[in-house]
Design a protein around this motif. Structure first.
Motif, short mmCIF file in Angstrom:
data_model
loop_
_atom_site.label_atom_id
_atom_site.label_comp_id
_atom_site.label_asym_id
_atom_site.label_seq_id
_atom_site.Cartn_x
_atom_site.Cartn_y
_atom_site.Cartn_z
N ILE A 1 0.81 -1.19 0.00
CA ILE A 1 0.00 0.00 0.00
C ILE A 1 0.86 1.25 0.00
O ILE A 1 0.54 2.25 -0.64
N SER A 2 1.98 1.22 0.70
CA SER A 2 2.83 2.38 0.83
C SER A 2 3.29 2.88 -0.53
O SER A 2 3.60 2.12 -1.42
N ARG A 3 3.34 4.19 -0.65
CA ARG A 3 3.86 4.78 -1.88
C ARG A 3 5.25 5.37 -1.64
O ARG A 3 5.73 6.14 -2.44
N SER A 4 5.85 5.06 -0.52
CA SER A 4 7.21 5.52 -0.29
C SER A 4 8.17 4.38 -0.62
O SER A 4 7.88 3.21 -0.35
N ASP A 5 9.27 4.73 -1.21
CA ASP A 5 10.21 3.75 -1.72
C ASP A 5 11.57 3.95 -1.08
O ASP A 5 11.80 4.92 -0.35
N PHE A 6 12.48 3.05 -1.37
CA PHE A 6 13.87 3.30 -1.08
C PHE A 6 14.71 2.91 -2.29
O PHE A 6 14.32 2.04 -3.07
N ILE A 7 15.81 3.62 -2.44
CA ILE A 7 16.71 3.36 -3.56
C ILE A 7 17.94 2.67 -3.00
O ILE A 7 18.68 3.25 -2.20
N ALA A 8 18.15 1.44 -3.40
CA ALA A 8 19.32 0.69 -2.94
C ALA A 8 20.46 0.89 -3.93
O ALA A 8 20.25 0.89 -5.15
N VAL A 9 21.65 1.07 -3.41
CA VAL A 9 22.83 1.22 -4.26
C VAL A 9 23.66 -0.06 -4.13
O VAL A 9 24.06 -0.44 -3.01
N ILE A 10 23.90 -0.69 -5.24
CA ILE A 10 24.53 -2.01 -5.24
C ILE A 10 25.89 -1.93 -5.92
O ILE A 10 26.02 -1.37 -7.02
N ASP A 11 26.89 -2.46 -5.28
CA ASP A 11 28.21 -2.59 -5.89
C ASP A 11 28.18 -3.77 -6.84
O ASP A 11 27.99 -4.91 -6.42
N ALA A 12 28.35 -3.46 -8.13
CA ALA A 12 28.26 -4.50 -9.15
C ALA A 12 29.62 -4.82 -9.76
O ALA A 12 29.70 -5.46 -10.80
N SER A 13 30.69 -4.35 -9.12
CA SER A 13 32.02 -4.57 -9.70
C SER A 13 32.37 -6.06 -9.76
O SER A 13 33.15 -6.48 -10.61
N ALA A 14 31.81 -6.82 -8.86
CA ALA A 14 31.97 -8.28 -8.92
C ALA A 14 30.57 -8.86 -9.08
O ALA A 14 29.88 -9.13 -8.10
N SER B 1 21.32 2.44 1.24
CA SER B 1 20.01 2.72 0.67
C SER B 1 19.55 4.10 1.11
O SER B 1 19.93 4.58 2.18
N LEU B 2 18.76 4.71 0.27
CA LEU B 2 18.18 6.01 0.59
C LEU B 2 16.67 5.88 0.62
O LEU B 2 16.05 5.48 -0.38
N GLU B 3 16.07 6.21 1.75
CA GLU B 3 14.61 6.18 1.83
C GLU B 3 14.05 7.47 1.25
O GLU B 3 14.57 8.55 1.53
N VAL B 4 13.02 7.36 0.46
CA VAL B 4 12.42 8.53 -0.17
C VAL B 4 10.92 8.50 0.05
O VAL B 4 10.31 7.43 0.09
#
Lengths: 104, 502
Positions: free
Chosen positions: B128-141, B150-153
């Motif tokens: 139901i929530s319309r608030s998200d979070f943006i996860a930052v993932i290290d993809a070098s490996a 992560s940043l909650e927005v």
């Protein structure tokens, strides 16, 4: 209809056909426990401007095609109160054609 | 892409089901077991592989990065596969960001930075929530993904893209600009409000292009990322839900209107070149090599050519693969040369597009034929339409019926349809048949993709059907105002659209 498709009714049906006399009614089934607050928040997000009502149990009384398919369900009713189109998903091209037949 | 976590609930609520739609022909229907008819044509779009995940993974965004394909899954989180051998997708890793549910991560959208070192994935906190979070993932490996933070927005993030050191987020009525710092750092620089219903964003130079379902294509000047401003808006028929940039042109997925081609010869003043209709609802678009355009069209894939010469032409369609589930829908799409990757509710599928091939391509509408009630002594009839969406003539050699009480009027075997040609016909159920019926019709053709195209047919189902009086109920609006159906129909036709908020 699922939330992904519901706002499409605004652009697919209400905006083009509303001025020609077609009424779009979003019928909230409440089948997943939605209350007034949830529904209001949802409608604010979707920005729809057509009429939205609560269902009173009619949903289960239509002979939906493909009964195993989930929402959406659409029933198009002509001026005489007769069902002319039933669908278990939002197929805009089909729906548009069914509406246009009633406006001819 | 829109929030689609709830779609999974649609599926769970109803349970798994099977059926034969748009090429899905399970053994229980559609005359399974018959030999596929021979075709002189080669299918221009050929399925290569399907990933090996569980059912109902609810795949959403798909992005390609080198020889890796990333996708968000509501159930599985962020996933990365190798397509070094496109016909053998290999999973490298997957990760469920720590802020979300490990059982139901609700990964929605993703963006990969230019060097493939970091991936940004948006995740929904709850259904139901319309608030998200943006996860930052290290993809070098890529075989060992690591969450950097992560940043909650307080936004419903509907689409993101990386542009240099910026991360742009389409957030429903606005565009948010973040500065990407080292590691997981994301700093909000600005917020542009006033958009209608932003679905996604792409950027080129000093300009961002926003797919606005209510406002068409919106061009935003981001030369000063702390103060973005709207340059212009291009009206586009339909609800624009996705876009891809290709040099001085853009292609848009425009919902019910199909796919739109836009010239960016003047990048600050885009011009609508054309809109090609599609039978479904165009949700996603990707660009391939040689001017190819790949479109996810809700119930199937569509391939066009002609981006280079500003003249889109349909090449054909590809149904959802067998076993994807009758409820499944074509959602995300990504292109890499002649390869395309499609996500649906259950899986990722890789295809190869052969530009040198041409073939007929049969489309049948509706997807399920519902025969209306008929008066006593009369046959029940409904109209169906066959269309050749391919590039070669289509020959229909036979029509097979699941029940002998069905027939089709005025459609002799041997009928041929030219590319783009449609043929309407009437499907008929013999008079006096009153038993409930769930059966099928097969069109046997030289379509190399589906030599037996199955149409489900239903008749005499319980409940109010087509041709019968609708239930004259009185519905209450949210403010309590009663609306009786018969009063509404006095003003004209009424569409009752049953929905839920998931």
């Amino acid at each position: 209809m699922c939330s992904l498709e519901f706002p499409d009714l605004e652009t697919d049906v209400w905006e083009p056909f509303g001025p020609q006399g077609v009424t779009v009614v979003g019928v909230a089934t409440g089948g997943f426990g939605e209350d007034a607050e949830t529904l209001a928040a949802f409608l604010e997000q979707t920005n729809v401007t057509f009429l939205v009502v609560w269902d009173d149990g009619t949903y289960g009384q239509y002979a939906w095609p493909d009964a195993l398919s989930p929402f959406p369900r659409q029933a198009l009713v002509d001026r005489d109160g007769v069902v002319t189109y039933l669908a278990s998903e939002h197929r805009p091209a089909e729906l548009r054609e069914a509406v246009e037949v009633l406006l001819d | 892409m829109r929030p689609m976590i709830p779609l999974l609930m649609c599926l769970l609520a109803l349970g798994a089901s099977s059926g034969c739609k748009d090429g899905q022909q399970p053994s229980s229907a559609c005359g399974a077991g018959k030999t596929e008819p021979a075709s002189p044509w080669m299918d221009p779009v050929t399925l290569l592989d399907r990933y090996d995940g569980p059912s109902f993974s609810e795949l959403l965004d798909v992005e390609v990065d080198g020889t890796r394909v990333w996708f968000c899954s509501g159930v599985l989180g962020l996933n990365v596969y190798s397509f070094e051998t496109p016909s053998a997708l290999v999973r490298l890793d997957r990760i469920a960001p720590s802020l979300g549910s490990q059982q139901y991560p609700r990964c929605q959208h993703l963006a990969v930075d230019a060097d493939g070192e970091r991936v940004y994935a948006t995740n929904r906190s709850s259904t139901i929530s319309r608030s998200d979070f943006i996860a930052v993932i290290d993809a070098s490996a890529p075989t060992s993904l690591t969450e950097l933070g992560s940043l909650e927005v307080e936004d419903s993030v509907e689409g993101i893209t990386v542009h240099g050191d910026l991360l742009l987020a389409a957030v429903h009525t606005g565009l948010v600009v973040y500065r990407r710092g080292a590691g997981a750092e994301l700093t909000e620089l600005s917020r542009l409000e006033g958009l209608g219903n932003a679905w996604t964003v792409r950027a080129q130079g000093d300009l961002a292009y926003v797919a606005d379902a209510d406002g068409g294509l919106v061009v935003v000047d981001i030369a000063d990322p702390a103060a973005p401003s709207v340059v212009t808006r291009l009206d586009v028929p339909g609800a624009v839900k996705d876009l891809e940039l290709a040099g001085d042109r853009a292609v848009l997925a425009a919902g019910a209107s199909g796919v739109a081609l836009v010239s960016l010869a003047d990048p600050r003043a885009p011009g609508l070149v054309e809109v090609e209709d599609t039978p479904g609802s165009a949700l996603g678009v990707a660009v391939g090599s040689g001017g190819a355009v790949y479109v996810s069209d809700w119930t199937d894939l569509r391939v066009f050519v002609g981006l280079d010469d500003l003249d889109l032409r349909p090449v054909g369609s590809e149904p959802l693969p067998q076993g994807a589930g009758s409820e499944s829908r074509s959602l995300g799409i990504a292109g890499s040369g002649d390869l395309l990757f499609s996500s649906n509710w259950t899986e990722l599928v890789s295809y190869r597009f052969f530009a040198d091939r041409s073939a007929p391509d049969l489309n049948v509408a509706p997807r399920v034929a519902l025969l209306p009630a008929a008066a006593d002594g009369e046959a029940a009839r409904t109209r169906i339409t066959l269309r050749n969406a391919g590039t070669e003539p289509l020959s229909v050699s036979a029509v097979e019926f699941g029940e002998s009480v069905l027939s089709i009027e005025d459609f002799p075997a041997g009928t041929s349809l030219a590319p783009g040609e449609s043929e309407r016909m009437v499907l008929q159920l013999d008079a006096g048949v009153t038993d409930e019926l769930s059966t099928w019709v097969n069109f046997v053709t030289d379509d190399p993709d589906e030599g037996r195209k199955c149409l489900l047919v239903e008749a005499n189902q319980d409940g109010v059907g087509v041709g019968e009086a609708a239930i004259d109920a009185t519905y209450l609006a949210l403010d309590g105002t009663p609306h009786r159906l018969s009063e509404l129909t006095e003003q004209g036709p009424v569409l009752l659209a049953y929905f839920a908020t998931f």
